[in-house]
Design a protein around this motif. Structure first.
Motif, PDB file in Angstrom:
ATOM      1  N   PRO A 101       0.906   3.823   2.082  1.00 32.57           N
ATOM      2  CA  PRO A 101       0.664   2.737   3.036  1.00 32.57           C
ATOM      3  C   PRO A 101       0.674   1.390   2.325  1.00 32.57           C
ATOM      4  O   PRO A 101       0.329   1.281   1.148  1.00 32.57           O
ATOM      5  N   ASP A 102       1.065   0.365   3.062  1.00 35.43           N
ATOM      6  CA  ASP A 102       1.121  -0.978   2.494  1.00 35.43           C
ATOM      7  C   ASP A 102      -0.275  -1.590   2.486  1.00 35.43           C
ATOM      8  O   ASP A 102      -1.166  -1.168   3.229  1.00 35.43           O
ATOM      9  N   ILE A 103      -0.462  -2.610   1.636  1.00 33.92           N
ATOM     10  CA  ILE A 103      -1.734  -3.328   1.635  1.00 33.92           C
ATOM     11  C   ILE A 103      -1.719  -4.381   2.733  1.00 33.92           C
ATOM     12  O   ILE A 103      -0.687  -4.651   3.359  1.00 33.92           O
ATOM     13  N   SER A 104      -2.841  -5.007   2.973  1.00 34.62           N
ATOM     14  CA  SER A 104      -2.969  -5.953   4.073  1.00 34.62           C
ATOM     15  C   SER A 104      -2.233  -7.251   3.790  1.00 34.62           C
ATOM     16  O   SER A 104      -2.020  -7.626   2.631  1.00 34.62           O
TER      17      SER A 104
ATOM     18  N   TYR B 288      -1.971  -9.808   0.418  1.00 32.24           N
ATOM     19  CA  TYR B 288      -0.803 -10.509  -0.122  1.00 32.24           C
ATOM     20  C   TYR B 288      -1.065 -12.005  -0.251  1.00 32.24           C
ATOM     21  O   TYR B 288      -0.624 -12.663  -1.185  1.00 32.24           O
TER      22      TYR B 288
END
Length: 399
Positions: A2-5, A9
């Protein structure tokens, strides 16, 4: 995976700490690194605080109340009276450092997308806390030629719109050392009242004002008492960064009760830190007088020595223990990293904070560094010799 928030970023790396891996690597090689990057005082913490920690006789290290121990808040009331700031204990919320006070102030006062206006350069973590709260920092540049005086009020008004909720100041200022005059504070007062804004005022360096400019707290400003959110910390005045004790002060009952929801969610501020901070309040006045005299002496030495280095300029800071210096370089981030990774002079190098991290406006601070004068004058002298040698070599090698 899963990607980070998106928030993750957007969160900026700290200009104060992001180069720490390079510093650690240099130290592992046996290099002496002079830390000019961070406001970590080297002066001793109060003996009363250290003795209080050593004398803890509790069987259990318990939670404290979410707003901090009443005995400490009562003693803080007496401390603030010395600065003509009149409070009740119920207007003081003890926090885990000034950082938590800023974050909770933003969380309680600002909706996602709301804007606050900040003169820049500004303490880098303000931007990080705003991102955490989903708020937007709008900045107005001040300039080195005026010693970073408050920008014209008309520049503030140009930025005010339906999303504007507050103004944030740091007085005395980190990173510039500027102290706002009574006339400038009055202009801020009128602006806050005219537009019904919050005034977030970070005043952790009030003990360190070296010129004749009087200390004017946001709490001294009449007619906006419920608009003011005062941020404070014991980290700098008592050399107690590690105990993580700060304070959020407000006379706005609704805001107080809202901040308390966040405080209850994190349970309590540090127990041992409150014990140490409370004991520090009983320290003899000679403690602060010694520290004041020492920092003023370091300031005078640093600025005189900096301005003798070819191509370097720094104005005279009026307070705190930082200065911004303009260097004859093309890229402060690159130069500061190069000093740690590539440059050595007699087994020594320097760790400085690139000033770009203290600005929001692109292109500002690219040839500036923040220097904290938290080393004794002997080490400052050595560090500035290293800086001078580094500038000579950088000009030949990297520019």
């Amino acid at each position: 995976m899963p990607d980070i928030s998106m928030r993750g970023y957007q969160m900026p790396a700290s200009p104060i700490r992001k180069l720490a891996p390079l510093s650690d690597a240099a130290k592992a090689e046996g290099v002496k690194v002079y830390h000019l990057n961070i406001g970590q005082p080297d002066l001793p913490s109060p003996v009363t605080a250290l003795d209080a920690i050593r004398s803890i006789d509790r069987i259990t290290l318990e939670y404290s109340p979410s707003d901090g121990y009443l005995f400490y808040r009562k003693n803080l009331v007496e401390y603030y009276k010395k600065f003509n700031i009149n409070l009740s204990p119920n207007e003081i919320i003890v926090t885990a450092g000034g950082s938590e006070a800023v974050l909770y102030a933003f969380m309680a006062c600002l909706n996602p997308g709301d804007e606050i206006i900040v003169p820049e350069p500004a303490y880098a973590n303000y931007m990080a806390f705003a991102i955490s709260a989903g708020a937007v920092i709008r900045t107005i540049p001040s300039d080195m030629e005026s010693n970073f005086a408050l920008p014209e009020i008309e520049e503030f008004e140009k930025l005010i719109n339906e999303r504007t909720k507050g103004i944030l100041i740091c007085n005395p200022n980190n990173p510039t050392g500027y102290v706002y005059t009574p006339q400038e504070m009055e202009k801020i007062r009128l602006l806050v009242k005219k537009y019904n804004l919050y005034l977030f005022s970070d005043e952790v360096y009030r003990e360190f004002i070296y010129n004749d400019t009087p200390y004017i707290s946001a709490c001294h400003l009449e007619g906006i008492e419920e608009n003011v959110v005062l941020i404070d910390s014991v980290s700098k005045r008592y050399s107690e960064c590690g105990i993580r004790i700060g304070a959020l002060i407000t006379k706005n009952i609704k805001l107080h009760d809202t901040v308390m929801k966040f405080c209850q969610a994190r349970l309590s501020p540090p127990l041992i830190g409150q014990i140490a901070a409370n004991a520090s309040l009983s320290e003899d006045s000679s403690y602060m007088q010694r520290n004041f005299k020492e920092y003023k002496s370091r300031r005078d030495f640093l600025i005189d020595r900096l301005n003798k280095i070819p191509g370097v300029y720094s104005p005279m800071p009026q307070g705190a223990f930082y200065t911004l210096a303009r260097l004859p370089i093309d890229d402060a981030d690159k130069f500061c990293a190069w000093c740690l990774s590539d440059f050595r002079y007699e087994g020594q190098t320097i760790f400085m904070a690139p000033a770009t991290g203290f600005y929001v406006t692109p292109g500002l601070g690219t040839n500036e560094v923040r220097i904290a004068y938290v080393l004794n004058t002997e080490d400052l002298d050595k560090a500035l010799t290293v800086l001078e040698k580094a500038l000579e070599e950088y000009k030949n090698v990297c520019m």
